[in-house]
Scaffold this active site. Structure first.
Site, PDB file in Angstrom:
ATOM      1  N   LYS A 238       1.073  -1.102   0.098  1.00  0.00           N
ATOM      2  CA  LYS A 238      -0.005   0.042   0.183  1.00  0.00           C
ATOM      3  C   LYS A 238       0.908   1.334   0.082  1.00  0.00           C
ATOM      4  O   LYS A 238       1.998   1.284   0.699  1.00  0.00           O
ATOM      5  CB  LYS A 238      -0.776  -0.151   1.211  1.00  0.00           C
ATOM      6  CG  LYS A 238      -1.868   0.999   1.238  1.00  0.00           C
ATOM      7  CD  LYS A 238      -2.710   0.785   2.636  1.00  0.00           C
ATOM      8  CE  LYS A 238      -4.038   1.745   2.584  1.00  0.00           C
ATOM      9  NZ  LYS A 238      -4.837   1.628   3.860  1.00  0.00           N
TER      10      LYS A 238
ATOM     11  N   SER B  89      -9.717   1.728   2.600  1.00  0.00           N
ATOM     12  CA  SER B  89      -8.788   2.380   1.736  1.00  0.00           C
ATOM     13  C   SER B  89      -7.698   1.483   1.014  1.00  0.00           C
ATOM     14  O   SER B  89      -7.086   2.197   0.275  1.00  0.00           O
ATOM     15  CB  SER B  89      -8.041   3.427   2.739  1.00  0.00           C
ATOM     16  OG  SER B  89      -7.337   2.916   3.492  1.00  0.00           O
TER      17      SER B  89
ATOM     18  N   SER C  97      -9.821  -0.703   6.940  1.00  0.00           N
ATOM     19  CA  SER C  97      -9.425  -0.437   5.739  1.00  0.00           C
ATOM     20  C   SER C  97      -8.600  -1.624   5.220  1.00  0.00           C
ATOM     21  O   SER C  97      -8.030  -1.634   3.918  1.00  0.00           O
ATOM     22  CB  SER C  97      -8.148   0.617   5.589  1.00  0.00           C
ATOM     23  OG  SER C  97      -8.762   1.870   5.419  1.00  0.00           O
TER      24      SER C  97
END
Lengths: 475, 100, 474
Positions: C75, C150, C174
């Site tokens: 990420k 996210s 997330s």
């Protein structure tokens, strides 16, 4: 300075001291003064995204030591974020203790017998340093500023006194005594000129025994002289204002040393909203008894105790000697003096050399062995070195260390041993028989004449006392 | 604990946060933040008298490191990140006021 | 696509090479990245170097780690030395961190090959990856739907068979929510199990890093590799990484599990049905399942949407144009900072900074932030009460399957509500896992969530493994 018409000043001080740790508060970067800009920085103290703080154990222990010396309670404590935007603060918040400081309460007794209460002494981090280009080199009128983050994240302790100080002289005495404590605990080198100590003063005035008046906080007091001048100026300003029918506004004021005046920096209404909240990247601090005991066991004697110990060994109550005692205690030089007294050096000489020569080069004292100091002073006392020569030898010892006898030899001081002094005096007795007769008959004033002659011959390298001893021996 | 969030509150907060908001954004945020704060009013139903805030969920305390120097970053690497630099320092346009 | 477990085994045995696996990953990325917008940056050179190192070690007969030669997607809020790291924000565009996150170091030490940085909602603030400054990521299972967020890019990387595993971060769901929406296993570890050093903070007291994988076993392998004390993170748990892989097949015989009413209330019927089937499967496997109500969970959303923005408002202050990233030129420093932040942050980030700044500001602190912290304590107490009765909790991960683009963007409150089932665990700091179980509307996957006390990851992985088998993935 006393205020007119029965006015009394009420002063509380916030003293910030940088801690003498090897590394910064939250990272392993060196805590060093005067390095090349931005060479002692890492992701943590630059506030790079993703970095996290980890507390320096030594900083906590020094803070505890300060608290113990100030008779504070070591309390469970937390860290908060103080949020405001400023370019010298890499995270745009400062990590600081807030409502739960590590040291709560306490007091500091001053040499004059007065006591100033301590409200708290807490840990926080320092900011980077800005220099300003264009204009006058000061912040106002500059076009551009340059930031060095070497000091960013250096550990600080802020010591907050109660509003117990009633004169600028007392404020000065408080800072001097506190500085002695900071040096004694090893927390700080106490150098105000390098920014190791920074002071804010809260000043208000009142009629005696009336409730406290509105206070103003004076920033930027970086020397004892600034501190005293600023407090006196500010108290007088407030008295003038009130007597002219005005009222004091609560505000932050800036001391300008060149102008010798304070001026408004920020009014209460303009005060920042710091949005304090618990620093989530750090956990709570709760030093247990054994950790506290360990720190307490390493605590050396504090200035007040050392002052009375030293005074007890000095019989002559001469005012200048007492001043020297203050200097020696403040700078932590008393171990040298004690060593010299143990070896039979006269108190006045030991104090004078410590308060002048050693105080003049505090860095050098780390290179100076107590034995070398004592040997030098004994050589001077025995007349083997003149005062000037002894000072030169000490300067060399402070600069490079070594053995005072070797240094004296190297500098060619050995011709002033008692043998060579003896032959010099003998020669002068032959040269000035009339003067010698008058001296021998009891005219002590002539001793001064012979000392002058010896000095002339030896180009000032003789010791006056030794000359007198030589003359007496030949009488 | 109702949320009388006014447009001027939002403008004040924007200044604190160093954000410039257009008139339309001010209106939008006033409404949207008001909604979130209104939703937060459900917390008022709990009796929270005497409840203490939790610092770390597993109660860690006294986490410290030794006072031992570790290498810093190379200055060239540090300054390469800077939008502007001069004389080995980070450069910024003029600073309007003293640090608080 | 092979699992990480397979890849590592084959790399170690010489049946494949790290470079071959990397090439397969890179060609999958080339094939679909333009369409799906998964990777913001592919570090081909760095990945090739890492793969070569593994292959050389294997050739020399040296030991290689449990993730030897396994391509991993990171990420883009994890710092990797010299590799662009943006948090999907204009304000960090072009910034290359001069250091590795601890998680990146541990992945490299375990033999993994970081392929690149994946898209996310800007600064991890969102539930759909629509808040990225660099465009949304599409759900590989149905490109008209969101992948969740996210960690949407990380979920999509695994779901699109680009990499066998990915790393995400979970502040309010997330990892678990995109795992559920993309049909993956996602773990939100206990707070402090995985070091946060090098994770660009959203909300420091809630953030945790964890894996997104195809299988429960892969999740165990990755978590075991990245967990364990880190002296660079003060909030890191003091013990070494727990043994997890060894417990995956432990089953749930004799375990007590509670179906929590508040973790299914308001979910779509297909989601509720999946949770019910999961409960039946756990009973079948020997667990006792009871029903429980934990009313405090209803307050989680309110507390979360004050605590997380408050911490974020402070964490994101440092993006001021002085030291790194974007700078918008102005004559004085305050104007420069304001112009930079105004240009650099997107709408959702501004909204949360505003909310958090307000919640912390003088006069409102006690009513909002202070109150939220107390609710948090209540939440922890409520979980503790539940765990005195049962070993773990079960519920839905999300109220619905993957939703359409744009369906919630105009109404922040509606978007925030999609985190309602995942938030309680972040507030308590405890562990939770989302595992795919059944499908719903449009054939899209549904995630079932297991929650356990702090340090219960082994237990949760074993429970998830039971559901994985029951769902037809032996």
């Amino acid at each position: 300075m006393t205020l007119r018409n029965g006015w009394e000043m009420v002063v509380g001080l916030e003293v910030h001291t940088e801690l003498k740790t090897a590394t910064k508060m939250f990272c392993g970067c060196a805590n060093s003064f005067g390095s090349e800009p931005n060479t002692s920085v890492c992701p943590v103290c630059l506030g790079l995204p993703g970095s996290l703080p980890v507390l320096n154990e030594r900083a906590i222990e020094l803070a505890m030591a300060i608290g113990m010396a100030l008779h504070s309670t070591i309390a469970p404590s937390t860290f908060h974020r103080k949020n405001y935007f400023y370019p010298d603060m890499p995270k745009d918040f400062q990590i600081s203790q807030y409502d739960l400081p590590i040291n709560l309460g306490g007091y500091l007794d001053l040499p004059d017998g007065s006591r100033v209460s301590i409200e708290r002494a807490h840990l926080e981090e320092d900011t980077g340093k800005s220099t300003h280009l264009g204009g006058s080199g000061r912040i106002h009128g500059a076009d551009r500023s340059l930031v060095d983050y070497n000091r960013s994240g250096v550990p600080l302790v802020e010591i907050v006194s109660g509003p117990d100080i009633r004169s600028s002289a007392q404020a000065r005495a408080y800072v001097v005594e506190l500085r002695g404590i900071l040096i004694a605990t090893g927390a700080s080198d106490g150098r105000m000129e390098e920014g190791s100590l920074r002071i804010d003063a809260n000043v208000s005035v009142r009629q005696a025994d009336a409730p406290f008046g509105t206070r103003c906080e004076i920033k930027n007091l970086n020397s004892l002289r600034s501190l005293q001048r600023a407090i006196d100026y500010e108290a007088a300003r407030q008295v003038d204002l009130i007597e002219e029918g005005g009222t004091v506004r609560q505000e932050t004021r800036h001391w300008d040393e060149n102008v010798g005046a304070t001026s408004t920096m920020r009014t209460k209404e303009e005060a920042e909203d710091y949005r304090y909240f618990r620093e989530p990247d750090l956990v709570d601090l709760a030093p247990d008894q054994s950790w506290q005991d360990r720190v307490r066991a390493q605590l050396p004697p504090m200035p007040a105790e050392r002052r009375s110990t030293l005074r007890a060994r000095i019989s002559e109550p001469v005012p200048t000697v007492l001043d020297a005692v203050e200097v020696v205690i403040d700078l932590g030089l008393d171990p040298f003096v004690h060593a010299a007294l143990d070896r039979g050096v006269e108190p006045a000489l030991a104090l004078a050399r410590a308060a002048n020569e050693l105080a003049g080069d505090l860095d050098g004292t780390s290179r100076l062995a107590a034995a070398a100091f004592c040997d030098t002073l004994l050589m001077e006392q025995r007349g083997e070195l003149s005062a000037t020569q002894a000072k030169t030898v000490l300067a060399e010892l402070l600069a490079r260390g070594g053995d005072p006898r070797d240094i004296a030899a190297l500098m060619g001081y050995e011709q002033l041993s008692s043998d060579s002094l003896g032959s010099t005096v003998a020669g002068l007795i032959e040269e000035f028989p009339d003067e010698w007769t008058r001296y021998r008959d009891g005219d002590e004033k002539l001793a001064q004449f012979f000392i002058g002659q010896v000095m002339k011959v030896t180009k000032g390298q003789a010791n006056g006392k030794a000359v007198v001893a030589e003359l007496r021996a030949r009488r | 604990m109702s949320s009388p969030l006014r447009r001027e509150d939002v403008a004040h907060v924007a200044r604190l946060a160093r954000l410039t908001l257009s008139d339309a954004e001010l209106d939008m945020f006033t409404e949207q933040l008001g909604q979130v704060l209104e939703h937060a009013n459900d917390m008022a139903s709990l009796d929270l008298e005497g409840v203490v805030a939790t610092a770390h969920p597993f109660g860690l305390i006294n986490v410290v490191r030794d006072d031992v120097v570790r290498p810093s970053l190379e200055r060239d690497v540090v300054l390469a990140m800077a939008p502007d630099s001069q004389d080995h320092r980070f450069a910024v346009p003029r600073i309007m006021g003293e640090s608080p | 696509m092979k699992t990480a477990e397979q890849v590592a085994r084959e790399v170690r045995s010489g049946a494949t090479t790290a470079m071959a696996e990397l090439n397969a990953a890179l060609s999958a990325v080339r094939e679909r990245n333009e369409e799906l917008n998964v990777f913001l940056h592919v570090d081909e050179k760095g990945a090739r170097a890492a793969a070569s190192r593994i292959d050389e070690r294997v050739a020399r007969g040296e030991a290689v780690g449990p993730l030897a030669g396994v391509p991993v997607a990171l990420k883009d809020n994890l710092c990797q030395n010299g590799v662009p790291t943006t948090c999907s924000s204009r304000i960090l565009e072009g910034w290359r961190p001069p250091y590795n996150a601890t998680v990146v170091d541990r992945l490299l030490a375990a033999g993994a090959v970081p392929v690149g940085k994946t898209n996310l909602d800007e600064f991890a603030m969102g539930s759909s990856t629509e808040n990225s400054a660099f465009g949304p990521t599409k759900n590989p299972l149905n490109p008209s739907r969101v992948p969740g967020g996210s960690s949407g890019g990380s979920a999509a990387a695994v779901a699109a068979d680009m990499t066998p595993i990915a790393i995400g971060s979970d502040t309010g769901g997330s990892i678990r929510q995109p795992a559920a929406l993309c049909g993956l296993v996602g773990v939100k570890p206990s707070y402090g199990l995985v070091s946060r050093y090098g994770l660009i903070a959203f909300a420091s007291s809630l953030d945790q890093i964890g894996p997104l994988t195809k299988t429960v076993m892969d999740a165990a392998i990755v978590l075991e590799a990245i967990a364990g004390h880190d002296p660079m993170d003060s909030t890191s748990l003091p013990e070494p990484a727990p043994s997890l892989v060894a417990h995956v097949e432990s089953g749930v015989v004799g375990k007590r599990i509670a179906l929590v009413r508040e973790l299914v209330d308001g979910a779509d019927p297909d989601v509720v049905a999946s949770v019910d089937q999961a409960v039946a499967a756990l009973r079948e496997a020997g667990a006792t399942v009871v029903e429980l109500s934990i009313p405090e969970f209803r307050l989680g959303l309110s507390a979360y949407y004050l605590i997380a923005p408050a911490e974020a408002s402070s964490n994101l202050a440092r993006f001021d144009g002085v030291r790194y990233g974007l700078r918008v030129k102005r004559d004085d420093v305050t104007a420069m900072m304001e112009a930079t932040r105004t240009a650099g942050f997107g709408a959702e980030v501004k909204r949360r900074i505003m909310l958090g700044t307000y919640a912390l500001s003088a006069g409102y602190f006690d009513a909002y932030y202070g109150q939220a912290l107390k609710v948090r304590t209540r939440m922890i107490e409520a979980f503790a009460r539940a765990y005195r009765q049962v070993d773990m909790l079960i519920g839905a991960t999300t109220p619905s399957v993957a939703f359409e683009f744009g369906s919630k963007t105009s109404d922040p409150m509606a978007m925030y509500l999609s985190d309602v089932f995942t938030i309680p665990t972040n507030l308590s700091g405890e562990a939770a896992i989302s595992v795919p179980f059944g499908t719903g509307e449009a054939g899209l996957p549904i995630g079932v969530q297991l929650l356990g006390p702090g340090r219960s990851e082994a237990l949760l992985l074993a429970g998830a493994r039971v559901l994985e088998i029951a769902d037809g993935r032996p």
